[in-house]
Scaffold this active site. Structure first.
Site, PDB file in Angstrom:
ATOM      1  N   LYS A  22      36.793  24.841  38.726  1.00 27.67           N
ATOM      2  CA  LYS A  22      36.232  26.129  39.173  1.00 27.67           C
ATOM      3  C   LYS A  22      36.840  27.257  38.329  1.00 27.67           C
ATOM      4  CE  LYS A  22      38.090  28.337  42.821  1.00 27.67           C
ATOM      5  NZ  LYS A  22      38.478  29.725  42.537  1.00 27.67           N
ATOM      6  N   ASN A  23      38.158  27.232  38.173  1.00 27.43           N
ATOM      7  CA  ASN A  23      38.847  28.354  37.529  1.00 27.43           C
ATOM      8  C   ASN A  23      38.751  28.350  36.015  1.00 27.43           C
ATOM      9  OD1 ASN A  23      39.397  29.307  40.010  1.00 27.43           O
ATOM     10  ND2 ASN A  23      41.543  28.666  40.044  1.00 27.43           N
ATOM     11  N   CYS A 116      42.881  39.733  49.637  1.00 28.11           N
ATOM     12  CA  CYS A 116      42.238  38.612  50.350  1.00 28.11           C
ATOM     13  C   CYS A 116      43.308  37.931  51.204  1.00 28.11           C
ATOM     14  CB  CYS A 116      41.624  37.640  49.348  1.00 28.11           C
ATOM     15  SG  CYS A 116      42.875  36.856  48.335  1.00 28.11           S
ATOM     16  N   ARG A 121      45.881  41.838  45.782  1.00 30.97           N
ATOM     17  CA  ARG A 121      45.467  41.300  44.474  1.00 30.97           C
ATOM     18  C   ARG A 121      45.249  42.477  43.501  1.00 30.97           C
ATOM     19  NH1 ARG A 121      43.159  36.177  45.366  1.00 30.97           N
ATOM     20  NH2 ARG A 121      43.386  35.797  43.153  1.00 30.97           N
ATOM     21  N   ASP A 305      48.164  27.137  43.846  1.00 25.32           N
ATOM     22  CA  ASP A 305      46.928  26.662  44.478  1.00 25.32           C
ATOM     23  C   ASP A 305      47.067  25.293  45.113  1.00 25.32           C
ATOM     24  OD1 ASP A 305      44.622  28.190  42.086  1.00 25.32           O
ATOM     25  OD2 ASP A 305      45.785  28.998  43.740  1.00 25.32           O
ATOM     26  N   ARG A 397      33.400  26.978  48.606  1.00 26.65           N
ATOM     27  CA  ARG A 397      33.493  27.853  47.428  1.00 26.65           C
ATOM     28  C   ARG A 397      34.072  27.096  46.247  1.00 26.65           C
ATOM     29  NH1 ARG A 397      36.184  33.487  48.500  1.00 26.65           N
ATOM     30  NH2 ARG A 397      35.954  33.333  46.262  1.00 26.65           N
TER      31      ARG A 397
HETATM   32  C1  EPZ Z   1      43.956  33.079  39.314  1.00 26.33           C
HETATM   33  O1  EPZ Z   1      43.843  34.230  40.114  1.00 26.33           O
HETATM   34  C2  EPZ Z   1      43.212  31.975  40.054  1.00 26.33           C
HETATM   35  N1  EPZ Z   1      41.812  32.350  40.204  1.00 26.33           N
HETATM   36  C3  EPZ Z   1      43.857  31.778  41.425  1.00 26.33           C
HETATM   37  O2  EPZ Z   1      43.191  30.694  42.072  1.00 26.33           O
HETATM   38  C4  EPZ Z   1      45.319  31.401  41.219  1.00 26.33           C
HETATM   39  O3  EPZ Z   1      45.951  31.269  42.483  1.00 26.33           O
HETATM   40  C5  EPZ Z   1      46.025  32.486  40.401  1.00 26.33           C
HETATM   41  O4  EPZ Z   1      45.330  32.691  39.157  1.00 26.33           O
HETATM   42  C6  EPZ Z   1      47.463  32.126  40.083  1.00 26.33           C
HETATM   43  O5  EPZ Z   1      47.503  30.936  39.367  1.00 26.33           O
HETATM   44  C7  EPZ Z   1      40.981  32.207  39.137  1.00 26.33           C
HETATM   45  O6  EPZ Z   1      41.382  31.794  38.065  1.00 26.33           O
HETATM   46  C8  EPZ Z   1      39.552  32.584  39.351  1.00 26.33           C
HETATM   47  P1  EPZ Z   1      46.947  36.256  38.835  1.00 26.33           P
HETATM   48  P2  EPZ Z   1      44.300  35.677  39.526  1.00 26.33           P
HETATM   49  O7  EPZ Z   1      46.411  37.502  38.238  1.00 26.33           O
HETATM   50  O8  EPZ Z   1      44.063  35.715  38.054  1.00 26.33           O
HETATM   51  C9  EPZ Z   1      49.988  39.519  40.393  1.00 26.33           C
HETATM   52  C10 EPZ Z   1      41.934  29.640  43.777  1.00 26.33           C
HETATM   53  O9  EPZ Z   1      42.152  29.302  44.949  1.00 26.33           O
HETATM   54  N2  EPZ Z   1      49.141  40.467  39.647  1.00 26.33           N
HETATM   55  O10 EPZ Z   1      47.418  35.178  37.930  1.00 26.33           O
HETATM   56  O11 EPZ Z   1      43.680  36.721  40.377  1.00 26.33           O
HETATM   57  C11 EPZ Z   1      49.273  38.908  41.593  1.00 26.33           C
HETATM   58  O12 EPZ Z   1      49.382  39.754  42.732  1.00 26.33           O
HETATM   59  C12 EPZ Z   1      42.453  30.978  43.268  1.00 26.33           C
HETATM   60  O13 EPZ Z   1      41.299  28.960  42.943  1.00 26.33           O
HETATM   61  C13 EPZ Z   1      49.544  41.797  39.513  1.00 26.33           C
HETATM   62  O14 EPZ Z   1      50.592  42.191  40.026  1.00 26.33           O
HETATM   63  O15 EPZ Z   1      45.867  35.655  39.816  1.00 26.33           O
HETATM   64  C14 EPZ Z   1      50.020  37.606  41.770  1.00 26.33           C
HETATM   65  O16 EPZ Z   1      51.225  37.874  42.456  1.00 26.33           O
HETATM   66  C15 EPZ Z   1      43.299  31.700  44.317  1.00 26.33           C
HETATM   67  N3  EPZ Z   1      48.764  42.638  38.802  1.00 26.33           N
HETATM   68  C16 EPZ Z   1      50.372  37.205  40.322  1.00 26.33           C
HETATM   69  O17 EPZ Z   1      50.279  38.396  39.551  1.00 26.33           O
HETATM   70  C17 EPZ Z   1      47.587  42.234  38.205  1.00 26.33           C
HETATM   71  O18 EPZ Z   1      46.917  43.061  37.546  1.00 26.33           O
HETATM   72  C18 EPZ Z   1      49.432  36.170  39.716  1.00 26.33           C
HETATM   73  O19 EPZ Z   1      48.115  36.654  39.869  1.00 26.33           O
HETATM   74  C19 EPZ Z   1      47.188  40.893  38.354  1.00 26.33           C
HETATM   75  C20 EPZ Z   1      47.980  40.017  39.077  1.00 26.33           C
END
Ligand code: EPZ
Length: 418
Positions: A22-23, A116, A121, A305, A397
């Site tokens: 998916k990702n 969420c 996020r 995840d 999803r």
């Molecule tokens: C991706 O989300 C995945 N989704 C998530 O999978 C996964 O949990 C996550 O990466 C971490 O591996 C997709 O790829 C579509 P991040 P993403 O930006 O990119 C902080 C699932 O169930 N952060 O890597 O949104 C954030 O709060 C989903 O498949 C900031 O602070 O996650 C978190 O603590 C859930 N500022 C950390 O970084 C930002 O601008 C990692 O978030 C962005 C993120």
């Protein structure tokens, strides 16, 4: 609305073919927006998040077909550059079209993705990355409005490893005016798959550990053959947990075992027998589940995840397990549901201490997000008697045909109207 009913199911035995990621599908579908053309993808999972992304592409002016896990996208008539609230609110990952819209139009208007069930996020890393390579963003009426203000390209050091943040900046710089160097990048296989897809279409992107160098391309052209999406390591890990339970023996097929090194180390620590081949893994539960410790980290560390799913194995372990959630510190919404089954879990900040119990009793539970739903399904399988899980749309999803895959292993599972 539907609910899932599950009865305790033991001696699970059989094979499960893991679907495409998916990702990886979501950012690669977004990448088809970047340059006018016709793009073919194979091994795309038929899940609602993919269908939401395809609807988003259509809302921008694109056309698509999707059958038998093959997608064809024609992005030649895409003319809009706004990702509307209605679509972004249903799927946060829509945010990953931001970089492609910038790369194609030099501007983009994205409904501010909210938080969420797994926590806040933010998108500050996306905005900072865009700024470093020549874009500027303002927020107005709940929308992020970004536009090109100078030649595109430059250097950026991410404050933290954001998967979609990095994917967005890669997309926004692929057709830039000069070289881009990104540092402190996440190394998730899904980021690598996006890079491989862009290079498959003529991009010139090189990843060297956590540094990514993007040489500007003037155009992209998809070859006539389909690009194959990588296997979903999170789905594989989810089914892998089932194999750890005493009496079960599960063979995972169509996977890349290199993407599961750390989860497999934990599975072995539980006292499970693991036979690893390149594209399949057989996991056989031992006489007991030994307790284990997990700390979630960016790849190649233990993936956040899989945190909820692995917690289920700890519920019946012979001792105390510790699970530390470093990526999304409040990602423990599933704990309250697991306690209904009789689980012994103590939470302190971003740490869960799980003491195994002799058995669990089925109950009615409520799903809250995609991975928590999978956790509750696993818990329903090991708990005595019957369990019921509401709001199963979360599950659909991200897990393709999960009911059938579980039934084929011997799980007693069915759906009813809520
Ligand atoms: C991706 O989300 C995945 N989704 C998530 O999978 C996964 O949990 C996550 O990466 C971490 O591996 C997709 O790829 C579509 P991040 P993403 O930006 O990119 C902080 C699932 O169930 N952060 O890597 O949104 C954030 O709060 C989903 O498949 C900031 O602070 O996650 C978190 O603590 C859930 N500022 C950390 O970084 C930002 O601008 C990692 O978030 C962005 C993120």
């Amino acid at each position: 609305m539907e609910k899932i009913i599950i009865e305790q199911s033991k001696e699970l035995n059989g094979e499960v073919v893991i679907s495409g990621s998916k990702n990886s599908s979501l950012p690669i579908l977004a990448a088809t927006i970047l340059y006018s053309g016709t793009y073919k993808l194979s091994n795309v999972p038929d899940i609602s998040d993919v269908r939401t992304m395809l609807k988003l592409i259509e809302s921008l002016g694109g056309k698509y077909s999707f059958k038998n896990n093959e997608v064809v996208v024609d992005s030649s008539e895409i003319s809009h550059y706004e990702a509307p609230y209605e679509l972004v609110k249903t799927m946060r990952a829509s945010v990953v079209v931001w970089g492609s819209l910038l790369g194609r139009f030099g501007k983009a208007k994205i409904s501010f993705p909210g938080g969420c069930a797994i926590g806040d996020r933010p998108v500050d890393q996306h905005i900072k990355g865009f700024e470093s390579i020549g874009y500027s963003t303002k927020i107005s009426n709940g929308y992020l409005e970004t536009k090109k203000i100078t030649s595109i390209g430059g250097e950026h050091f991410f404050d933290l490893k954001s998967v979609t943040g990095c994917e967005n900046v890669i997309l926004a710089s692929t057709l830039g005016d000069k070289k881009t160097i990104l540092k402190n990048c996440p190394e998730e296989p899904e980021v690598v798959d996006l890079i491989n897809f862009l290079n498959f279409c003529g991009g010139k992107i090189v990843k060297k550990s956590d540094t990514i160098e993007i040489m500007p391309s003037s155009s992209l052209k998809a070859p006539n053959k389909a690009y194959k999406i990588i296997s979903d390591r999170i789905e594989a890990g989810t089914f892998g947990v089932l194999g750890c339970l005493p009496g079960n023996k599960i063979k995972l097929k169509n996977i890349n075992s290199d993407d599961l090194q750390v989860p497999l180390k934990i599975i072995k620590k539980m006292g499970t027998r693991v036979d690893i081949a390149k594209s399949s893994i057989t996991i056989e539960g031992g006489g007991e589940i030994k307790p284990f410790n997990i700390k979630t980290e960016s790849f190649p560390g233990f993936p956040t995840d899989l945190q909820a799913q692995f917690m289920v194995a700890a519920l019946l372990a012979n001792g105390e397990s510790k699970i530390i959630e470093e990526i999304f510190p409040s990602r423990f919404i599933h704990v309250a549901e697991l306690r209904k089954l009789g689980a012994n879990i103590k939470l302190k900040n971003n740490t869960a201490i799980v003491n195994g119990v002799a058995s669990l009793n089925g109950a009615r539970m409520q799903a809250s997000d995609l991975r928590a739903s999978a956790c509750l399904i696993l818990a329903g399988i090991i708990a005595k008697n019957k369990s019921e899980i509401n709001r199963v749309y979360h599950l659909d999803r991200g897990y393709e045909k999960i009911d059938n895959k579980l039934m084929n292993l011997g799980v007693k599972i069915w759906r009813e109207k809520e």
